[in-house]
Motif scaffolding. Sequence first.
Motif, PDB file in Angstrom:
ATOM      1  N   ILE A  77      19.199  -8.548  26.427  1.00 36.02           N
ATOM      2  CA  ILE A  77      19.686  -7.861  25.224  1.00 36.02           C
ATOM      3  C   ILE A  77      21.112  -7.362  25.443  1.00 36.02           C
ATOM      4  O   ILE A  77      21.967  -7.476  24.550  1.00 36.02           O
ATOM      5  CB  ILE A  77      18.740  -6.701  24.845  1.00 36.02           C
ATOM      6  N   ARG A  78      21.385  -6.837  26.614  1.00 35.57           N
ATOM      7  CA  ARG A  78      22.743  -6.361  26.910  1.00 35.57           C
ATOM      8  C   ARG A  78      23.751  -7.516  26.852  1.00 35.57           C
ATOM      9  O   ARG A  78      24.841  -7.377  26.287  1.00 35.57           O
ATOM     10  CB  ARG A  78      22.785  -5.691  28.285  1.00 35.57           C
ATOM     11  N   ILE A  79      23.386  -8.647  27.439  1.00 36.61           N
ATOM     12  CA  ILE A  79      24.289  -9.799  27.412  1.00 36.61           C
ATOM     13  C   ILE A  79      24.453 -10.313  25.985  1.00 36.61           C
ATOM     14  O   ILE A  79      25.562 -10.671  25.556  1.00 36.61           O
ATOM     15  CB  ILE A  79      23.777 -10.904  28.362  1.00 36.61           C
ATOM     16  N   VAL A  83      26.328 -17.330  20.714  1.00 36.38           N
ATOM     17  CA  VAL A  83      27.322 -18.401  20.848  1.00 36.38           C
ATOM     18  C   VAL A  83      27.136 -19.092  22.200  1.00 36.38           C
ATOM     19  O   VAL A  83      27.383 -18.481  23.246  1.00 36.38           O
ATOM     20  CB  VAL A  83      28.755 -17.850  20.726  1.00 36.38           C
ATOM     21  N   PRO A  84      26.696 -20.347  22.216  1.00 38.34           N
ATOM     22  CA  PRO A  84      26.362 -21.023  23.470  1.00 38.34           C
ATOM     23  C   PRO A  84      27.499 -21.059  24.492  1.00 38.34           C
ATOM     24  O   PRO A  84      27.275 -20.888  25.684  1.00 38.34           O
ATOM     25  CB  PRO A  84      25.983 -22.438  23.016  1.00 38.34           C
ATOM     26  N   PHE A  85      28.722 -21.279  24.017  1.00 35.43           N
ATOM     27  CA  PHE A  85      29.850 -21.390  24.948  1.00 35.43           C
ATOM     28  C   PHE A  85      30.042 -20.102  25.744  1.00 35.43           C
ATOM     29  O   PHE A  85      30.348 -20.143  26.940  1.00 35.43           O
ATOM     30  CB  PHE A  85      31.133 -21.729  24.177  1.00 35.43           C
ATOM     31  N   TYR A  86      29.878 -18.957  25.079  1.00 36.65           N
ATOM     32  CA  TYR A  86      30.062 -17.689  25.783  1.00 36.65           C
ATOM     33  C   TYR A  86      28.974 -17.493  26.838  1.00 36.65           C
ATOM     34  O   TYR A  86      29.247 -16.996  27.937  1.00 36.65           O
ATOM     35  CB  TYR A  86      30.037 -16.520  24.796  1.00 36.65           C
ATOM     36  N   LEU A  87      27.764 -17.888  26.504  1.00 41.58           N
ATOM     37  CA  LEU A  87      26.679 -17.815  27.479  1.00 41.58           C
ATOM     38  C   LEU A  87      26.961 -18.720  28.674  1.00 41.58           C
ATOM     39  O   LEU A  87      26.670 -18.372  29.821  1.00 41.58           O
ATOM     40  CB  LEU A  87      25.351 -18.213  26.821  1.00 41.58           C
ATOM     41  N   ALA A  88      27.574 -19.885  28.401  1.00 39.70           N
ATOM     42  CA  ALA A  88      27.889 -20.823  29.478  1.00 39.70           C
ATOM     43  C   ALA A  88      28.967 -20.275  30.407  1.00 39.70           C
ATOM     44  O   ALA A  88      29.011 -20.618  31.588  1.00 39.70           O
ATOM     45  CB  ALA A  88      28.343 -22.160  28.893  1.00 39.70           C
ATOM     46  N   GLU A  89      29.826 -19.425  29.872  1.00 38.21           N
ATOM     47  CA  GLU A  89      30.916 -18.869  30.677  1.00 38.21           C
ATOM     48  C   GLU A  89      30.475 -17.714  31.557  1.00 38.21           C
ATOM     49  O   GLU A  89      31.198 -17.308  32.466  1.00 38.21           O
ATOM     50  CB  GLU A  89      32.057 -18.409  29.757  1.00 38.21           C
TER      51      GLU A  89
END
Length: 476
Positions: free
Chosen positions: A195-197, A204-210
């Motif tokens: 939840i914090r992340i 947004v998938p790209f931000y999670l990938a980063e």
Amino acid sequence: MLHNLKFINRQEELEFLEDAYKSDKSQLIVLYGRRRVGKTYLLQHFMKGKKHTYFFCTKGNETEQIKLLSGMIGETFNDTALSLSPFSEWRTLFMYLYEKAQKERFLLVIDEFPFLMSANPAVTSIFQKYWDEYLSKTKIMLVLCGSSITMMESEVLAYKSPLYGRRTGQWKVKPFLFGNTIDFFQKSSNIEEIIRIFSITGGVPFYLAELNLDKTALENIQEQIARKGKLLYEEGEILLKEELREPSTYFSILEAISSGNTKQAHIANRIGMPSTGLPRYLSTLERLEYIEKIIPVTEFKRSKKTTYKIRDNFINFWFRFIYPNRSYIEEGNYGKFKEILDKYFEKHVSFAFEGVCMDFLRENLRKDLLPFSFTKLGTWYGYSRDEVNKVRKVDEIDIVGLEENTGDIIFMECKWEILSEKAAEKVLFELKEKSLNVDWKNDTRKEYFGIFARKIEGKKSLQKKGFLVWDSGDFK
């Protein structure tokens, strides 16, 4: 481009594209959505096993791009002559496609189409002309994809666009909801940390990938975002500059809202602009889905109680923590930045948590897992009289759901806290008191009361008393 991520949760979008592909008629599909949302990744998955040409537009001139595109099409059809000597104008390219796509389905994807429109503003008229003359009579599936929501909506989808009436379908690719985002994490991941992340990245998938999803949200902020040279450090600025002509004014508005100025007059005062000049900027940010207009769920659309909030989690995080503190980050004063983060980050998470809770209710309603239903879901706020202190006070209820047909009304509070059973009962008691000020079907309504929290002790006991009770452990 996404990396180190498996393909997750785009089944509805894939089905839409596959249905169009299976049609025996020509198809002109418009696919668009905000930067980094995963459009290209979706298309790459869709193109697998199909005869296709994928072309990513550049900021080069039009003739250069026609040559690049036609050369790639030549490679797809094993046409060495075309690959070595590509076309330099649209008519011959479309005539070539007319011949090649007569008997078999051919998929042509043009990504970042707005770059092509920038090279030649008349390109939509050109595409309309040759679609009518040639491609509409073939088995081609043409997909026009773009990240500039402004250009895609105004120049491709709008009524005034030459392509209006030619497209056979369109899809706006949106960020994932929280429930889908969980699939990006290991099953052993801590739900509170997820939840914090999510409060940083949204869906947004790209931000999670980063980010390093094995680390905490605070560790990721300090190591992957609030560092010079990191990709996400300037992301908020890049997002706005790519979409907006006057980014400085929009920067000021978003910073004002992220700082807690939610009324139009307060925003105007914060940025030093007449209140009458603000609506057009707010309207643009609403259309881009960066902010949303909030009115009490029981009110009509035009209400004097209107406020604004940042809808996009990443934009909210970036303008709350990165934008106003860039001086500290630029000079390497990470200790001062960490002080600010430690002091205010959990409050930021609490606001995102309210959105997570609303998504949870909508998803469970869709699955028919709730003891009630609703046709409207939102927040409520109003005024009441404090008889003890003889002053007017503001009452707020985090979530209120209404079912117009049955008269069901749901009152919920969201607390990003660890609550004892006694503390939860106190919240619920105060919620019942505030509900008396909500003017909606007062004589006939059926009321439900509940609470969401980070963690609640004595959940089962509260549920036996007739309350709706969920904590973060129920989201996984």
